[in-house]
Design an enzyme around this catalytic site. Structure first.
Site, PDB file in Angstrom:
ATOM      1  N   TYR A 323       0.863  -1.133  -0.226  1.00  0.00           N
ATOM      2  CA  TYR A 323       0.125  -0.282   0.462  1.00  0.00           C
ATOM      3  C   TYR A 323       1.238   1.457   0.337  1.00  0.00           C
ATOM      4  CZ  TYR A 323       1.171  -0.388   5.163  1.00  0.00           C
ATOM      5  OH  TYR A 323       1.541  -0.735   6.550  1.00  0.00           O
ATOM      6  N   SER A 337       8.846   0.720  14.145  1.00  0.00           N
ATOM      7  CA  SER A 337       8.604  -0.755  13.377  1.00  0.00           C
ATOM      8  C   SER A 337       6.884   0.222  12.420  1.00  0.00           C
ATOM      9  CB  SER A 337       8.195  -1.827  13.855  1.00  0.00           C
ATOM     10  OG  SER A 337       7.515  -2.348  15.010  1.00  0.00           O
ATOM     11  N   GLY A 338       6.285   1.280  12.852  1.00  0.00           N
ATOM     12  CA  GLY A 338       5.533   1.523  12.350  1.00  0.00           C
ATOM     13  C   GLY A 338       4.146   1.156  12.670  1.00  0.00           C
ATOM     14  N   HIS A 342      -4.602   5.690  13.775  1.00  0.00           N
ATOM     15  CA  HIS A 342      -5.032   6.650  13.132  1.00  0.00           C
ATOM     16  C   HIS A 342      -6.669   6.347  12.174  1.00  0.00           C
ATOM     17  CE1 HIS A 342      -4.684   3.391   9.681  1.00  0.00           C
ATOM     18  NE2 HIS A 342      -3.508   3.224  10.330  1.00  0.00           N
ATOM     19  N   CYS A 360      -1.926  -1.391  12.491  1.00  0.00           N
ATOM     20  CA  CYS A 360      -2.444  -0.414  13.418  1.00  0.00           C
ATOM     21  C   CYS A 360      -3.555  -0.725  13.688  1.00  0.00           C
ATOM     22  CB  CYS A 360      -2.179   0.698  12.154  1.00  0.00           C
ATOM     23  SG  CYS A 360      -0.518   1.240  11.102  1.00  0.00           S
TER      24      CYS A 360
END
Length: 413
Positions: A323, A337-338, A342, A360
């Site tokens: 993505y 690490s991300g 959100h 996430c």
């Protein structure tokens, strides 16, 4: 009568002889000082009184005798050694110690002002000047003047700090100090670190590695606490000829308490503000193969809009899971690490019922904006419900360590 007369004469001779002995001691100064009460027109003893009946004890007045350590003209002086100025007679009136930039070094006198000792450590590779005056017991003023040089460090020690000076942060933010060079003598450096708070807080330093030391309280910071961090490392010997070249003070505030709990199995996040439940938010978390980590996370960064490219986590274009979204709204980072929290309008149908993300925590744009406006950098996000756990150092992971283990990470424990 003749015998009696001889006896009287003998007494007179003894009296005259005794008087002669007494006059010899008083007039000749044989033992360096006059006999108390004896009459003499002139004394040979310095400081003795010519006044009959006055004390004849020698005067003890003397000029101030100044000693400065390190010695005048010394070079390669260690910055962590104190500077002392002393006198063996009288007292010190004033002492000033300055470097070649004109910065003064603090210090203090002992009780009788016969010695002054510097309090702060010195700068490496600097010239210092000592000045001032002393007064002897003779009442005369004696100037103090000396110079010396400190050693040149092979490597310097400087600090970068989280949070920023003047920042308001969340209740879980750990103080983080990053050194530009490795610290060998951790105890010596840690002794120069201090944390002052407006309310009592039990906290500890914890060495992550030779280039990072953190500090956290036993429990979350009390809301509204004012915190001052003193990094007094100028002149500290960190080992391997690495010396502190500067000191810093960081002051910051703790904001309101915002604690979030994410239950991955139930697909919900609850937000508690100052101890009261403020909102329950339907969420989606990581799908199989991208499981969201459980543990205590801390908000590290906040972005109103953030580009998210799967290539940054090793997923290449052409992969079905790739993505690249240019405008992810209300994004808040919680791992290095991300992982983010959100807004995710593309997964609205799964929020509250299924986990479909790449790790996430996603929610509606409305909830994400509300949540973004409540939080600060440093607020905790507690995630439960998965078998994958936070790795040490993958973000601000200080709260995933027991208090006993955390304290044991101090070099002074």
């Amino acid at each position: 009568m003749r015998k009696h007369g001889l006896a009287v004469a003998g007494i007179c001779v003894l009296l005259v002889a005794g008087t002669a002995c007494s006059d010899t001691k008083a007039g000749s100064g044989g033992n360096g000082q006059s006999t108390p009460g004896a009459s003499s027109s002139q004394s040979s003893t310095p400081g003795a009184s010519n006044t009959p009946g006055a004390s004849t004890t020698p005067s003890e007045s003397a000029a101030a005798a100044i000693s400065v350590v390190p010695a005048k003209g010394a070079t390669a002086v260690q910055p962590d050694k104190p500077v002392t100025v002393s006198t063996t007679a009288g007292k010190l009136n004033d002492v000033t110690l300055k470097d070649d930039d004109g910065d003064k070094v603090t210090g203090s006198f002992n009780t009788d002002k016969t010695q002054w000792t510097s309090a702060a450590l010195l700068k490496p590779n600097a010239t210092y000047t000592v000045s001032g005056s002393a007064e002897g017991t003779d009442g005369a003023s004696v100037p103090i003047s000396s110079t010396f040089k400190t050693l040149k460090a092979t490597k310097s020690l400087k600090a970068s700090v989280v949070p920023l000076n003047g920042e308001t942060v969340g209740v879980a933010l750990p103080i983080q100090i990053y050194w530009n060079n490795p610290v060998k003598d951790r105890a010596a450096v840690e002794k120069q670190l201090s944390v002052k708070t407006s309310v009592p807080v039990d906290g500890s330093w914890h060495w992550v590695n030779s280039k990072q030391v953190n500090y956290r309280p036993k429990n979350y910071w009390p809301a509204g606490t004012k915190v001052t961090v003193n990094i007094d490392t100028q002149g500290v010997n960190a080992g391997n000829n690495t010396w502190g070249t500067s000191s810093r003070t960081i002051a910051f505030d703790i904001g309101k308490s915002v604690v979030s709990n994410v239950n991955v199995k139930k697909h919900v996040m609850t937000v508690t503000i100052n101890g009261k439940l403020a909102r329950s938010i339907p969420i989606t978390a990581g799908k199989d193969g991208f499981t969201t980590r459980s543990g205590v996370k801390v908000i590290m960064e906040k972005f109103p809009t953030k580009r998210m490219d799967a290539a940054t986590v090793g997923i290449k274009p052409g992969d079905p899971n790739y993505y690249n979204i240019s405008d992810v709204r209300w994004a808040q980072r919680v791992t290095s690490s991300g992982e983010f929290i959100h807004g995710a309008p593309w997964s609205t149908g799964s929020q509250g019922s299924a986990n479909v993300s790449h790790g996430c925590v996603g929610m509606s744009l409305k909830d994400a904006q509300w949540y973004y406006n409540q939080t600060l950098r440093g607020d905790p996000v507690i995630v439960t419900g998965t078998s994958r756990h936070m790795e040490p150092g993958n973000g601000w992971t200080d709260w995933n360590t027991t208090w006993a283990t955390y304290k044991a990470g101090s070099a002074l424990s």
